[in-house]
Write a protein that holds these residues in place. Structure first.
Motif, short mmCIF file in Angstrom:
data_model
loop_
_atom_site.label_atom_id
_atom_site.label_comp_id
_atom_site.label_asym_id
_atom_site.label_seq_id
_atom_site.Cartn_x
_atom_site.Cartn_y
_atom_site.Cartn_z
N ASP A 104 0.67 -1.34 -0.36
CA ASP A 104 0.38 0.44 0.14
C ASP A 104 1.33 1.60 -0.01
O ASP A 104 0.47 2.24 -0.82
CB ASP A 104 -0.99 -0.11 1.64
N GLU A 105 1.71 1.38 0.62
CA GLU A 105 2.79 2.45 0.48
C GLU A 105 3.64 2.23 -0.44
O GLU A 105 3.43 3.73 -0.79
CB GLU A 105 3.93 2.36 1.65
N LEU A 106 3.78 1.34 -1.09
CA LEU A 106 4.35 1.87 -2.49
C LEU A 106 3.59 1.95 -3.38
O LEU A 106 3.95 2.78 -3.98
CB LEU A 106 5.35 0.79 -2.88
N GLU A 107 2.62 1.00 -3.58
CA GLU A 107 1.22 1.64 -4.14
C GLU A 107 1.41 4.04 -4.02
O GLU A 107 0.84 4.15 -5.30
CB GLU A 107 0.03 1.31 -4.04
N LYS A 108 1.26 4.13 -2.92
CA LYS A 108 1.11 5.39 -3.10
C LYS A 108 2.27 6.56 -3.25
O LYS A 108 2.02 7.57 -3.65
CB LYS A 108 0.30 5.79 -1.60
N ALA A 109 2.80 5.77 -2.60
CA ALA A 109 4.68 6.65 -2.77
C ALA A 109 4.60 6.89 -4.33
O ALA A 109 5.24 7.85 -4.67
CB ALA A 109 5.39 6.21 -1.67
N THR A 110 4.07 6.17 -5.48
CA THR A 110 4.54 5.92 -7.10
C THR A 110 4.07 6.46 -7.98
O THR A 110 3.84 6.19 -8.47
CB THR A 110 5.40 4.46 -7.55
N LYS A 111 2.72 6.42 -6.74
CA LYS A 111 1.53 6.94 -7.99
C LYS A 111 1.67 8.39 -9.31
O LYS A 111 1.18 8.16 -9.93
CB LYS A 111 0.23 8.26 -6.70
N GLU A 112 2.40 9.25 -8.51
CA GLU A 112 2.61 10.02 -9.11
C GLU A 112 3.74 10.13 -10.33
O GLU A 112 4.42 10.73 -11.46
CB GLU A 112 2.91 11.48 -8.48
N LEU A 113 4.47 8.77 -10.17
CA LEU A 113 5.16 8.19 -11.17
C LEU A 113 5.12 7.33 -12.05
O LEU A 113 4.48 6.06 -12.14
CB LEU A 113 6.52 7.33 -10.03
N ASP A 171 14.02 8.40 -8.78
CA ASP A 171 13.25 8.71 -7.81
C ASP A 171 12.50 7.55 -7.67
O ASP A 171 12.41 7.44 -6.78
CB ASP A 171 12.07 9.42 -8.65
N VAL A 172 12.58 6.05 -8.38
CA VAL A 172 12.38 5.23 -7.91
C VAL A 172 12.68 4.55 -7.00
O VAL A 172 11.77 4.25 -5.54
CB VAL A 172 11.89 3.88 -8.93
#
Length: 348
Positions: free
Chosen positions: A196-205, A231-232
């Motif tokens: 969930d955290e990775l999904e949210k953190a990469t949403k704008e990438l 950034d990833v």
């Protein structure tokens, strides 16, 4: 006449100065005189010759020869041995593609894999989730180990060494009763949080996708612009700061987040050999074919055992513990077909 022509030719290409004597002492003498009056060439800059990619690859093949070119030699070693096949999926049975959801295996590869699995115990060990790999392969004749070996579907009973001679591939009914071995069960709740955290953190990438592989998380950035790659990495590192029991490894344009337990594809290989009753066998011959950095753990196991053939799939030279190589999935297909044909023709 010939001497004059040669002299004119030498003068024309700037090798000699005009001869200073008009008297000739024969051809050899004249050449010596002309040679002594050569123009001293201007010193020139020495340029390093950079080997081409193909030349570098050919040199690398000396230490990691083609498994196709060495096929007869490999099979001579395999005579009288109990062959067990292990394969990675992405980049081995299917090509590497931009969208991981489209990494389909060809029908020809499926036919070849089914044929091999009908002769030898065969397992696929992948970083993908076990169910997802099964969905791609669509064969019940093979065993599956997903999440880099942390989710293994093993035979429903532990085999004995003597069972090999009467080996029958698993079938759908046996799959329903198979043993599921999952050494990282306790990490599942935290894996959900990390996903969930990775999904949210990469949403704008843009171009970055997060794949849930049950016991590990894959962050793919093959479709992202190069400026996004750093950034990833930053995102993955930041998320992991909150999860001390996990670590990240890199693959082909992907970050893999996994529990920090002593379990990898090499352990999965050993576990499957054990359940097949072949872990202690002196005449077992495991063949492992893979293209990824995570496959090196399995290569190392075979290297330490001193049994079998670790085969790297790569078109580029790289550091590896593999003994042999294949260029790409098309060569993997050829190897599997030749292996099945060899077994049938050997009459063993």
């Amino acid at each position: 006449m010939m001497r004059n022509k040669l002299s004119k030719l030498f003068n024309a290409i700037g090798l000699f100065k005009h001869p200073s004597t008009s008297q000739s002492h024969g051809f050899a003498s004249n050449v010596r005189n002309e040679r002594s009056s050569m123009v001293t060439p201007e010193p020139c800059e020495q340029k390093a010759i950079t080997p081409t990619a193909e030349q570098t690859y050919e040199e690398w093949l000396i230490d990691h020869p083609s498994a196709l070119n060495s096929f007869e030699e490999l099979m001579n070693t395999a005579k009288g041995k109990k062959i067990v096949m292990f394969l990675d999926y992405d980049g081995t049975l299917s090509p590497i593609v931009n969208d991981p959801e489209l990494a389909f295996m060809s029908d020809a590869m499926r036919v070849a894999l089914r044929e091999v699995a009908g002769i030898f115990p065969t397992a696929i060990i992948s970083g993908r989730s076990r169910d997802k790999v099964h969905g791609f392969v669509k064969l019940d004749e093979v065993y599956y180990a997903g999440s880099h070996g942390m989710d293994i579907m093993a035979p429903p009973r532990k085999h004995k060494a003597g069972d090999y001679n009467n080996y029958q591939p698993p079938v759908a009914v046996e799959k329903d009763n198979s043993v599921i071995f999952q050494p990282a069960q306790e990490f599942l709740p935290e894996i959900e949080k990390i996903y969930d955290e990775l999904e949210k953190a990469t949403k704008e990438l843009k171009g970055v996708t997060v794949e849930h592989n049950r016991f590990c998380i894959s962050v793919h950035y093959r479709r992202a612009e190069e400026k996004v790659h750093s950034d990833v990495k930053k995102v993955v590192k930041e998320v992991l700061k909150k999860h001390a029991r996990f670590h990240a490894t890199t693959g082909k344009m992907v970050w893999e987040v996994r529990p920090s337990i002593k379990w990898n594809k090499g352990n999965a290989l050993e576990y499957l050999l054990d359940t097949l009753g072949l872990a202690e066998s002196s005449d077992v011959l495991p063949i492992y074919i893979g293209d990824d950095r995570t496959d090196e753990d399995a290569f190392e196991v075979l290297q330490k055992r001193g049994q079998g053939f670790p085969i790297l799939v790569s078109q580029n030279p790289k550091e590896t513990k593999a003994s042999h190589s294949l260029r790409d999935p098309s060569e993997v297909l050829t190897f599997l077909l030749r292996l099945a044909k060899w077994r049938k023709n050997s009459g063993l």
